[in-house]
Motif scaffolding. Structure first.
Motif, PDB file in Angstrom:
ATOM      1  N   THR A 298      14.807  -7.742   2.662  1.00 30.55           N
ATOM      2  CA  THR A 298      13.497  -7.197   2.268  1.00 30.55           C
ATOM      3  C   THR A 298      13.694  -6.453   0.952  1.00 30.55           C
ATOM      4  OG1 THR A 298      13.803  -5.115   3.481  1.00 30.55           O
ATOM      5  CG2 THR A 298      12.766  -6.943   4.670  1.00 30.55           C
ATOM      6  N   LEU A 299      12.671  -6.451   0.130  1.00 30.71           N
ATOM      7  CA  LEU A 299      12.815  -5.819  -1.181  1.00 30.71           C
ATOM      8  C   LEU A 299      11.457  -5.360  -1.707  1.00 30.71           C
ATOM      9  CD1 LEU A 299      14.955  -5.284  -3.470  1.00 30.71           C
ATOM     10  CD2 LEU A 299      14.146  -7.403  -4.516  1.00 30.71           C
ATOM     11  N   VAL A 300      11.438  -4.129  -2.207  1.00 29.41           N
ATOM     12  CA  VAL A 300      10.278  -3.595  -2.928  1.00 29.41           C
ATOM     13  C   VAL A 300      10.728  -3.317  -4.349  1.00 29.41           C
ATOM     14  CG1 VAL A 300       8.662  -1.676  -3.161  1.00 29.41           C
ATOM     15  CG2 VAL A 300       9.189  -2.595  -0.889  1.00 29.41           C
ATOM     16  N   THR A 301       9.967  -3.808  -5.330  1.00 35.03           N
ATOM     17  CA  THR A 301      10.350  -3.669  -6.734  1.00 35.03           C
ATOM     18  C   THR A 301       9.138  -3.296  -7.580  1.00 35.03           C
ATOM     19  OG1 THR A 301      11.925  -5.464  -6.358  1.00 35.03           O
ATOM     20  CG2 THR A 301      11.588  -4.768  -8.638  1.00 35.03           C
ATOM     21  N   TYR A 302       9.384  -2.416  -8.554  1.00 27.87           N
ATOM     22  CA  TYR A 302       8.357  -2.033  -9.532  1.00 27.87           C
ATOM     23  C   TYR A 302       8.778  -2.567 -10.902  1.00 27.87           C
ATOM     24  CZ  TYR A 302       7.414   1.406  -5.847  1.00 27.87           C
ATOM     25  OH  TYR A 302       7.168   2.026  -4.637  1.00 27.87           O
ATOM     26  N   ALA A 303       7.822  -3.097 -11.653  1.00 30.66           N
ATOM     27  CA  ALA A 303       8.119  -3.588 -12.994  1.00 30.66           C
ATOM     28  C   ALA A 303       6.912  -3.344 -13.898  1.00 30.66           C
ATOM     29  CB  ALA A 303       8.461  -5.070 -12.971  1.00 30.66           C
ATOM     30  N   LYS A 304       7.182  -3.155 -15.180  1.00 27.13           N
ATOM     31  CA  LYS A 304       6.104  -2.876 -16.138  1.00 27.13           C
ATOM     32  C   LYS A 304       6.309  -3.685 -17.409  1.00 27.13           C
ATOM     33  CE  LYS A 304       3.711   0.930 -18.484  1.00 27.13           C
ATOM     34  NZ  LYS A 304       3.661   2.406 -18.665  1.00 27.13           N
ATOM     35  N   LYS A 305       5.209  -4.318 -17.846  1.00 23.86           N
ATOM     36  CA  LYS A 305       5.231  -5.093 -19.083  1.00 23.86           C
ATOM     37  C   LYS A 305       3.831  -5.082 -19.684  1.00 23.86           C
ATOM     38  CE  LYS A 305       6.297  -9.727 -20.896  1.00 23.86           C
ATOM     39  NZ  LYS A 305       6.672 -11.121 -20.537  1.00 23.86           N
ATOM     40  N   ASP A 306       3.754  -4.907 -20.991  1.00 23.29           N
ATOM     41  CA  ASP A 306       2.467  -4.897 -21.712  1.00 23.29           C
ATOM     42  C   ASP A 306       1.486  -3.900 -21.098  1.00 23.29           C
ATOM     43  OD1 ASP A 306       3.451  -6.912 -23.363  1.00 23.29           O
ATOM     44  OD2 ASP A 306       2.654  -8.505 -22.083  1.00 23.29           O
ATOM     45  N   GLY A 307       2.008  -2.768 -20.682  1.00 24.35           N
ATOM     46  CA  GLY A 307       1.145  -1.708 -20.158  1.00 24.35           C
ATOM     47  C   GLY A 307       0.673  -1.912 -18.735  1.00 24.35           C
ATOM     48  N   MET A 308       1.138  -2.956 -18.063  1.00 18.96           N
ATOM     49  CA  MET A 308       0.708  -3.251 -16.691  1.00 18.96           C
ATOM     50  C   MET A 308       1.888  -3.090 -15.738  1.00 18.96           C
ATOM     51  SD  MET A 308      -1.423  -6.547 -15.250  1.00 18.96           S
ATOM     52  CE  MET A 308      -0.202  -7.768 -15.760  1.00 18.96           C
TER      53      MET A 308
ATOM     54  N   LEU B  17       0.833  -1.210   0.000  1.00 19.31           N
ATOM     55  CA  LEU B  17       0.000   0.000   0.000  1.00 19.31           C
ATOM     56  C   LEU B  17       0.862   1.252   0.000  1.00 19.31           C
ATOM     57  CD1 LEU B  17      -2.818  -0.874   2.586  1.00 19.31           C
ATOM     58  CD2 LEU B  17      -2.972  -0.925   0.090  1.00 19.31           C
ATOM     59  N   ILE B  18       1.882   1.265   0.863  1.00 16.51           N
ATOM     60  CA  ILE B  18       2.776   2.424   0.964  1.00 16.51           C
ATOM     61  C   ILE B  18       3.554   2.611  -0.329  1.00 16.51           C
ATOM     62  CG2 ILE B  18       4.800   3.342   2.174  1.00 16.51           C
ATOM     63  CD1 ILE B  18       3.759   1.721   4.665  1.00 16.51           C
ATOM     64  N   SER B  19       4.065   1.527  -0.875  1.00 18.85           N
ATOM     65  CA  SER B  19       4.871   1.594  -2.105  1.00 18.85           C
ATOM     66  C   SER B  19       4.035   2.040  -3.292  1.00 18.85           C
ATOM     67  CB  SER B  19       5.503   0.229  -2.387  1.00 18.85           C
ATOM     68  OG  SER B  19       6.305  -0.186  -1.300  1.00 18.85           O
TER      69      SER B  19
END
Length: 464
Positions: free
Chosen positions: A252-262, A184-186
């Motif tokens: 601990t790890l927070v990661t953002y990724a994007k593929k096919d518009g998602m 939620l925070i991320s």
């Protein structure tokens, strides 16, 4: 907002709620299926779709753990919401010496000055604990006050198992969170463009300061984004994130990724070193392979007769519009016809045009939403709503259109008739008297010729 507009909004919502709640949910012929064929080493994990908040994967997501340096995502969120980037941050003795010896640092000195932007880069890329402390003091004046802001923000975001006790994530029994709360925070932080820019930056250089004559180069420690120690974990769809590690927290790890518009947000907690990258990569690959995103505009009206088959309003409504920026995320094996919707009214919203929300669900999971937008009621002439046809599981009611100009004309005619009736009743006694006189005059007996002759004879005898 004036009373007339409030009444119009209330009326609009009554129409839409009545229309939607009377619709039958469309039942899928196939059983609802939610992918779950992947596991991770981490004790807790979650993958959340960034736009909708849809939870695509979870493992012990509400279990409480120490967050370590992913705490700094919350610190950055509060700083960016409360500061300008060019403000000057001055490092206090508490910031410089009040953090654990040997912990992550960029070796700032007491009295050193940097901008908020430079300090954020130091905190997020190199995980510098003195930068996190200095930013907290800069925002709130002291660390206790900043911690209060952190906990208030966590509550505002809906966190259920979180309590912060510092701005950097160093071990503290009163400093904990869960994978769900961190997601939620991320997610909230990533909606701030500058935050997304910072965590997605591989290298940054802090120029010379009043205490350091040489520039300070920074490297992003997230190894799925940047070659920091090895290129083994690089992931082509990675947008950035934040690392964390202490002995008690584990990796601990927070990661953002994007593929096919998602765009996805992944959080792993209490993981083993280097497995945090493998776990995250496996979770991303599984979710990208098994889920798809759909825009509301793509499925709000898909039949030949422009019929709404998913439980939302027709495109023809002039009073209420469904926000076409809304999206849903569902398994690739599912159909948009399997999705059901529920209307949730807003009693208060920062945007006065938003009066409610269509919340979509599939397999008993929330999969997205679309805002209900109130249009200008004063210029709208008619407000049509339609229902789902019987063949698609609906009520089969015909299209309904409320034409206010015609209704107004009918009301005027009715009022005119009522006024005429009242006028006639008030003049009834005069009308009756006039009728009586008229009838009396026309019904008096007429004299015959014989009567006239007799009368003339009587007059002659009197004259003699």
């Amino acid at each position: 907002m004036n009373i007339k507009r409030k009444l119009a909004k209330a009326l609009a919502f009554i129409f839409i709620a009545n229309s939607i709640f009377t619709m039958k949910s469309i039942q899928a012929e196939a059983a609802d299926y939610w992918p779950s064929g992947v596991d991770v080493v981490a004790e807790s994990a979650i993958v959340m779709e960034e736009e909708t908040g849809t939870i695509l994967y979870s493992k012990n997501m509400d279990d409480v753990h120490y967050p370590a340096s992913i705490t700094k995502i919350m610190t950055a969120l509060i700083v960016l919401e409360n500061c300008d980037l060019d403000e000057t941050v001055t490092f206090s003795a508490e910031a410089v010496y009040g953090t654990e010896l040997g912990s992550s640092s960029i070796a700032r000195d007491v009295g050193e000055e940097m901008t908020v932007e430079q300090t954020l880069y130091g905190m997020m890329l190199e995980s510098a604990n003195e930068c996190a402390y200095a930013l907290g003091e800069h925002v709130a004046g002291d660390m206790d006050s900043f911690v209060d802001m952190m906990n208030a923000k966590a509550k505002e975001l809906g966190c259920k198992n979180t309590h912060f006790n510092n701005s950097n994530g160093l071990p503290d029994e009163e400093h904990y969170t869960s994978a769900y709360d961190m997601a939620l925070i991320s997610r909230a932080a990533y909606k701030i463009p500058k935050f997304a820019e910072i965590v997605g930056t591989k290298n940054y250089t802090i120029p010379a300061t009043n205490k350091h004559s040489d520039p300070t180069p920074l490297n992003n420690h997230h190894q799925m984004l940047h070659y920091y120690k090895t290129n083994q974990y690089l992931y082509e769809y990675c947008l950035g994130g934040k690392t964390g590690y202490t002995v008690v927290a584990g990796a601990t790890l927070v990661t953002y990724a994007k593929k096919d518009g998602m765009t996805l947000v992944c959080v792993v907690m209490k993981d083993t070193t280097t497995d945090e990258y493998t776990d995250t990569t496996n979770l991303f690959e599984y979710c990208f392979d098994n889920f798809s995103k759909y825009a509301v505009a793509d499925f709000a009206s898909i039949s030949e007769d422009d019929v709404n088959v998913t439980g939302i309003l027709s495109e023809n409504s002039e009073l209420i519009k469904v926000d076409e920026d809304g999206i849903i995320v569902i398994p690739k094996t599912a159909s948009i016809l399997d999705v059901t919707s529920t209307v949730v009214p807003y009693s208060d919203s920062e945007d006065s045009s938003v009066i409610g929300q269509l919340q979509y669900s599939y397999a008993d999971k929330s999969v997205g939403y679309a805002n209900l937008i109130f249009t200008n009621a004063e210029t709208a002439g008619s407000y049509p709503f339609d229902n789902i046809p019987v063949e698609n599981g609906g009520s089969g009611k015909e299209y309904i259109q409320v034409d206010y100009p015609k209704i107004g004309l009918v009301i005027l005619i009715i009022l005119a008739v009522i006024c005429l009736i009242m006028f006639i009743r008030s003049k009834s006694s005069e009308i009756l008297l006039f009728r009586h006189r008229f009838m009396s005059r026309h019904q008096r007996p007429q004299k015959t010729n014989m009567t006239i002759i007799r009368d003339n004879g009587k007059r002659r005898k009197r004259r003699r």
